[in-house]
Design a protein around this motif. Structure first.
Motif, PDB file in Angstrom:
ATOM      1  N   LYS A 210       0.821  -1.205   0.000  1.00  0.00           N
ATOM      2  CA  LYS A 210       0.000   0.000   0.000  1.00  0.00           C
ATOM      3  C   LYS A 210       0.856   1.256   0.000  1.00  0.00           C
ATOM      4  O   LYS A 210       1.942   1.281   0.572  1.00  0.00           O
ATOM      5  CB  LYS A 210      -0.919   0.006   1.219  1.00  0.00           C
ATOM      6  N   ILE A 211       0.302   2.305  -0.650  1.00  0.00           N
ATOM      7  CA  ILE A 211       0.945   3.605  -0.666  1.00  0.00           C
ATOM      8  C   ILE A 211       0.217   4.532   0.306  1.00  0.00           C
ATOM      9  O   ILE A 211      -1.013   4.591   0.312  1.00  0.00           O
ATOM     10  CB  ILE A 211       0.902   4.229  -2.081  1.00  0.00           C
ATOM     11  N   TYR A 212       0.984   5.261   1.092  1.00  0.00           N
ATOM     12  CA  TYR A 212       0.439   6.286   1.984  1.00  0.00           C
ATOM     13  C   TYR A 212       1.110   7.608   1.629  1.00  0.00           C
ATOM     14  O   TYR A 212       2.308   7.780   1.894  1.00  0.00           O
ATOM     15  CB  TYR A 212       0.703   5.941   3.451  1.00  0.00           C
ATOM     16  N   ARG A 213       0.365   8.512   0.999  1.00  0.00           N
ATOM     17  CA  ARG A 213       0.917   9.833   0.653  1.00  0.00           C
ATOM     18  C   ARG A 213       0.637  10.787   1.822  1.00  0.00           C
ATOM     19  O   ARG A 213      -0.503  11.147   2.083  1.00  0.00           O
ATOM     20  CB  ARG A 213       0.290  10.367  -0.627  1.00  0.00           C
ATOM     21  N   ILE A 214       1.686  11.202   2.478  1.00  0.00           N
ATOM     22  CA  ILE A 214       1.537  12.034   3.677  1.00  0.00           C
ATOM     23  C   ILE A 214       1.418  13.511   3.315  1.00  0.00           C
ATOM     24  O   ILE A 214       2.268  14.046   2.609  1.00  0.00           O
ATOM     25  CB  ILE A 214       2.727  11.836   4.628  1.00  0.00           C
ATOM     26  N   ASP A 215       0.342  14.117   3.756  1.00  0.00           N
ATOM     27  CA  ASP A 215       0.244  15.572   3.844  1.00  0.00           C
ATOM     28  C   ASP A 215       0.060  15.836   5.328  1.00  0.00           C
ATOM     29  O   ASP A 215      -1.012  15.571   5.879  1.00  0.00           O
ATOM     30  CB  ASP A 215      -0.944  16.104   3.043  1.00  0.00           C
ATOM     31  N   HIS A 216       1.095  16.328   5.998  1.00  0.00           N
ATOM     32  CA  HIS A 216       1.073  16.332   7.470  1.00  0.00           C
ATOM     33  C   HIS A 216      -0.044  17.204   8.042  1.00  0.00           C
ATOM     34  O   HIS A 216      -0.417  17.036   9.202  1.00  0.00           O
ATOM     35  CB  HIS A 216       2.434  16.744   8.035  1.00  0.00           C
ATOM     36  N   TYR A 217      -0.632  18.089   7.231  1.00  0.00           N
ATOM     37  CA  TYR A 217      -1.746  18.885   7.749  1.00  0.00           C
ATOM     38  C   TYR A 217      -2.953  18.020   8.078  1.00  0.00           C
ATOM     39  O   TYR A 217      -3.760  18.372   8.939  1.00  0.00           O
ATOM     40  CB  TYR A 217      -2.116  20.002   6.763  1.00  0.00           C
ATOM     41  N   LEU A 218      -3.085  16.886   7.406  1.00  0.00           N
ATOM     42  CA  LEU A 218      -4.200  15.985   7.688  1.00  0.00           C
ATOM     43  C   LEU A 218      -4.025  15.266   9.025  1.00  0.00           C
ATOM     44  O   LEU A 218      -4.940  14.617   9.507  1.00  0.00           O
ATOM     45  CB  LEU A 218      -4.367  14.972   6.557  1.00  0.00           C
ATOM     46  N   GLY A 219      -2.844  15.396   9.616  1.00  0.00           N
ATOM     47  CA  GLY A 219      -2.613  14.805  10.936  1.00  0.00           C
ATOM     48  C   GLY A 219      -2.760  15.803  12.071  1.00  0.00           C
ATOM     49  O   GLY A 219      -2.673  15.418  13.236  1.00  0.00           O
ATOM     50  N   LYS A 220      -2.989  17.062  11.741  1.00  0.00           N
ATOM     51  CA  LYS A 220      -3.126  18.072  12.794  1.00  0.00           C
ATOM     52  C   LYS A 220      -4.470  17.927  13.512  1.00  0.00           C
ATOM     53  O   LYS A 220      -5.491  17.644  12.891  1.00  0.00           O
ATOM     54  CB  LYS A 220      -2.962  19.472  12.198  1.00  0.00           C
ATOM     55  N   GLU A 221      -4.438  18.150  14.808  1.00  0.00           N
ATOM     56  CA  GLU A 221      -5.595  17.891  15.656  1.00  0.00           C
ATOM     57  C   GLU A 221      -6.846  18.602  15.168  1.00  0.00           C
ATOM     58  O   GLU A 221      -7.919  18.012  15.064  1.00  0.00           O
ATOM     59  CB  GLU A 221      -5.275  18.321  17.095  1.00  0.00           C
ATOM     60  N   MET A 222      -6.751  19.881  14.850  1.00  0.00           N
ATOM     61  CA  MET A 222      -7.942  20.647  14.494  1.00  0.00           C
ATOM     62  C   MET A 222      -8.441  20.323  13.085  1.00  0.00           C
ATOM     63  O   MET A 222      -9.624  20.486  12.794  1.00  0.00           O
ATOM     64  CB  MET A 222      -7.678  22.147  14.623  1.00  0.00           C
ATOM     65  N   VAL A 223      -7.554  19.856  12.217  1.00  0.00           N
ATOM     66  CA  VAL A 223      -7.991  19.403  10.889  1.00  0.00           C
ATOM     67  C   VAL A 223      -8.747  18.086  11.029  1.00  0.00           C
ATOM     68  O   VAL A 223      -9.800  17.884  10.414  1.00  0.00           O
ATOM     69  CB  VAL A 223      -6.787  19.265   9.938  1.00  0.00           C
ATOM     70  N   LYS A 224      -8.244  17.198  11.880  1.00  0.00           N
ATOM     71  CA  LYS A 224      -8.941  15.934  12.113  1.00  0.00           C
ATOM     72  C   LYS A 224     -10.264  16.147  12.845  1.00  0.00           C
ATOM     73  O   LYS A 224     -11.148  15.290  12.802  1.00  0.00           O
ATOM     74  CB  LYS A 224      -8.034  14.988  12.920  1.00  0.00           C
ATOM     75  N   ASN A 225     -10.404  17.294  13.498  1.00  0.00           N
ATOM     76  CA  ASN A 225     -11.616  17.596  14.245  1.00  0.00           C
ATOM     77  C   ASN A 225     -12.742  18.147  13.361  1.00  0.00           C
ATOM     78  O   ASN A 225     -13.891  18.217  13.795  1.00  0.00           O
ATOM     79  CB  ASN A 225     -11.294  18.607  15.352  1.00  0.00           C
ATOM     80  N   VAL A 226     -12.435  18.542  12.137  1.00  0.00           N
ATOM     81  CA  VAL A 226     -13.440  19.192  11.288  1.00  0.00           C
ATOM     82  C   VAL A 226     -14.661  18.306  11.082  1.00  0.00           C
ATOM     83  O   VAL A 226     -15.807  18.760  11.172  1.00  0.00           O
ATOM     84  CB  VAL A 226     -12.821  19.599   9.932  1.00  0.00           C
ATOM     85  N   MET A 227     -14.447  17.022  10.818  1.00  0.00           N
ATOM     86  CA  MET A 227     -15.582  16.125  10.574  1.00  0.00           C
ATOM     87  C   MET A 227     -16.454  15.997  11.818  1.00  0.00           C
ATOM     88  O   MET A 227     -17.686  16.005  11.717  1.00  0.00           O
ATOM     89  CB  MET A 227     -15.099  14.758  10.105  1.00  0.00           C
ATOM     90  N   ASN A 228     -15.842  15.860  12.991  1.00  0.00           N
ATOM     91  CA  ASN A 228     -16.627  15.793  14.231  1.00  0.00           C
ATOM     92  C   ASN A 228     -17.434  17.071  14.433  1.00  0.00           C
ATOM     93  O   ASN A 228     -18.612  17.032  14.806  1.00  0.00           O
ATOM     94  CB  ASN A 228     -15.709  15.573  15.431  1.00  0.00           C
ATOM     95  N   LEU A 229     -16.786  18.195  14.199  1.00  0.00           N
ATOM     96  CA  LEU A 229     -17.446  19.485  14.370  1.00  0.00           C
ATOM     97  C   LEU A 229     -18.661  19.599  13.452  1.00  0.00           C
ATOM     98  O   LEU A 229     -19.741  20.024  13.871  1.00  0.00           O
ATOM     99  CB  LEU A 229     -16.440  20.601  14.078  1.00  0.00           C
ATOM    100  N   ARG A 230     -18.490  19.201  12.221  1.00  0.00           N
ATOM    101  CA  ARG A 230     -19.563  19.349  11.233  1.00  0.00           C
ATOM    102  C   ARG A 230     -20.683  18.339  11.407  1.00  0.00           C
ATOM    103  O   ARG A 230     -21.867  18.675  11.371  1.00  0.00           O
ATOM    104  CB  ARG A 230     -19.000  19.193   9.818  1.00  0.00           C
ATOM    105  N   PHE A 231     -20.325  17.073  11.562  1.00  0.00           N
ATOM    106  CA  PHE A 231     -21.312  15.999  11.441  1.00  0.00           C
ATOM    107  C   PHE A 231     -21.789  15.429  12.771  1.00  0.00           C
ATOM    108  O   PHE A 231     -22.639  14.540  12.795  1.00  0.00           O
ATOM    109  CB  PHE A 231     -20.750  14.883  10.554  1.00  0.00           C
TER     110      PHE A 231
END
Length: 535
Positions: A210-231
């Motif tokens: 498997k390939i994992y393309r890292i964009d480290h912003y997707l690992g930041k706490e508040m970015v990961k929180n967006v889905m919880n906040l919205r949905f």
């Protein structure tokens, strides 16, 4: 120990069956010593690495074991965990070799096999994670060398690739084709399927990876929180569309220039370095529809749908700038590591994305990023429409702000009666600041979070190939105009330490954003006098 933490540990243990070898390619470089190894130590210290783990550094630099350990631990913040650091050093080794030489990779494979034998790893559990902390120019030769010589034949293989993923659509697609021929996007290894079907593991001749393309912003706490906040909140879910939202700004500001990185930056520029990847990834999470589940592919499907609704950015919807020296600070062209002293590479950009779907039609998404600005800040700001028929004329607009860094927070700006005898309307906020509300909790580094996702086999926070393709299509025409110094491209100067080009305020105002400059409001609230509320 919380049940959530134990669940994560159990997921890693089950996925990797208790054993893994992590190979850090480019182990002598800045990325590895500043990000990769500190993240691996954080996972080890907190018990998230499998019990039978070994970390092998690989690079061209010739150095002995002690020099290697000194280099890769110099940025690790130990605190009271000195014993843990010593344990971590005991599971780390180094092999030097070339990136385009089969003999070097065969030597690496021999070293790994000997380590797997010494650790008593049985057939079928010899899992390998290849972390490419490397410049993009060697991605393809390294991936080919790994596939020919170091590919695990008795376990799973995972390839972690750092950005940048190409320079435009053509180069990105070329990279995707080359890597895709060697490592797949999302398949289970053949040996695991055989195990599920109760066949002998040694019958397996084909192993997938498997390939994992890292964009480290997707690992930041508040970015990961967006889905919880919205949905997970009815309040936000119903207000999250063009009926209520006037405009959205996603902002990235750094208070320093390109000091020491002029050569790299001049090749990529601010759009490739920050906007096309980091900020566009944040946009997809803000704008996407509700996925059918929290499954990684369901989430990434919705992100791709949003990207397909965005047309290529027009030069007319762009403001570009380059910083000049001010207050003793050097300008971009004065950077000693910059060879081209006539460079027209933008160090600041504001671009406007338009999402042509039912939810967001007519709402401009303004993506801004720049170096040598007045502060360090990354945030998302949703500005809502003016209140229709407002009884209190001149009151400020409501805004929802997601502060990604520093000082993680979510706060809502709203209007309120000024306490006391006055009936004046003032602006205030509902504020969730993490440093005060969750003072007892530690927020992990983004790399730590993402490497854990690799070990858990969770693709949710990684960039899929079709997602990458759509992202490049949005920016490639604009980038080609900038690279060719098209006559429509104008680079505006701005002073080191300013908010950006002087044209910025008029630019964002053109797309509906109103910046409230009243002196009676600030966030976060500071120097509060407890006696002020007493009569």
């Amino acid at each position: 120990m919380s049940s959530a933490v134990q669940l994560l540990r159990d997921q890693v243990a089950k996925e990797l069956q208790g054993a893994v070898t992590i190979i850090v390619l480019g182990a002598s470089g800045d990325l590895a010593k500043k990000k990769t190894y500190p993240a691996l130590f954080g996972l080890y210290r907190n018990g998230f690495l499998p019990e039978n783990v070994h970390i092998v550094g690989y690079a061209r630099t010739k150095m002995d074991h002690e020099e290697y350990l000194k280099r890769v631990t110099q940025y690790i913040k130990v605190g009271v965990d000195q014993d843990k650091l010593e344990e971590f050093k005991a599971i780390a080794s180094y092999v030097s070799g070339q990136y385009d030489d089969d003999a070097s990779y065969q030597n690496l494979d021999k070293f790994i096999q000997e380590s797997e034998t010494q650790r008593g790893i049985p057939s079928g559990r010899k899992n390998r994670v290849f972390y490419m902390a490397l410049p993009p120019s060697v991605f393809i030769p390294v991936a080919k060398g790994l596939k020919r010589n170091v590919y695990a034949k008795e376990g799973s293989n995972r390839l972690v690739v750092e950005k940048p993923f190409g320079m435009d659509s053509e180069s990105s697609n070329h990279l995707a084709r080359e890597l895709g021929a060697l490592f797949t996007e999302n398949e289970v290894s053949h040996w695991k399927r055989c195990a599920q079907e109760k066949l002998l593991l040694n019958c397996c001749s084909e192993i997938f990876s498997k390939i994992y393309r890292i964009d480290h912003y997707l690992g930041k706490e508040m970015v990961k929180n967006v889905m919880n906040l919205r949905f997970a909140n009815v309040l936000f879910g119903h207000a999250w569309d063009r009926t209520y939202v006037d405009n959205v700004q996603i902002t990235f500001k750094e208070p320093f220039g390109t000091e020491g990185r002029g050569g790299y930056f001049d090749e990529f520029g601010i759009i490739r370095d920050v906007i096309q990847n980091h900020l566009l990834q944040v946009l997809t999470l803000i704008a996407m529809e509700r996925p059918i589940s929290t499954d990684s592919e369901a989430i990434r499907d919705e992100k791709v749908k949003v990207l397909k609704c965005i047309q290529p950015i027009a030069i007319q919807d762009t403001l570009l700038g380059q910083y000049v020296g001010a207050d003793g600070k050097p300008g971009y062209l004065e950077d000693e590591t910059l060879k081209n002293k006539d460079s027209l590479t933008p160090t600041f950009a504001a671009v406007v994305c338009r999402i042509n779907n039912e939810r967001w039609e007519g709402v401009p998404f303004i993506l801004k990023a720049g170096k040598a600005l007045n502060e360090a800040k990354v945030e998302v700001r949703l500005q809502f429409h003016h209140v229709a028929g407002n009884l209190y004329g001149g009151s400020a607009r409501n805004e929802l702000v997601i502060r990604i860094q520093p000082n993680e927070a979510v706060y809502m700006k709203f209007n309120n009666k000024q306490p006391g005898l006055s009936y004046q309307t003032i602006q205030t906020d509902l504020d969730l600041s993490y440093h005060s509300r969750y003072a007892e909790l530690s927020i992990p580094d983004a790399y730590e979070s993402l490497i854990l996702d690799v070990l858990r086999n969770d693709h949710s926070n990684f960039v899929r190939d079709d997602e990458l393709d759509r992202a490049w299509k949005i920016f490639t025409p604009l980038l080609h105009k900038i690279d060719a110094h098209d006559s429509d491209v104008h680079i505006k100067p701005y002073a080191y330490g300013s908010r950006g080009p002087k044209e910025l305020e008029d630019f964002v105002k053109k797309y509906g954003y109103h910046r409230d400059t009243k002196a009676d409001y600030q966030w976060p609230l500071q120097n509060v006098n407890p006696s002020a509320n007493k009569l």
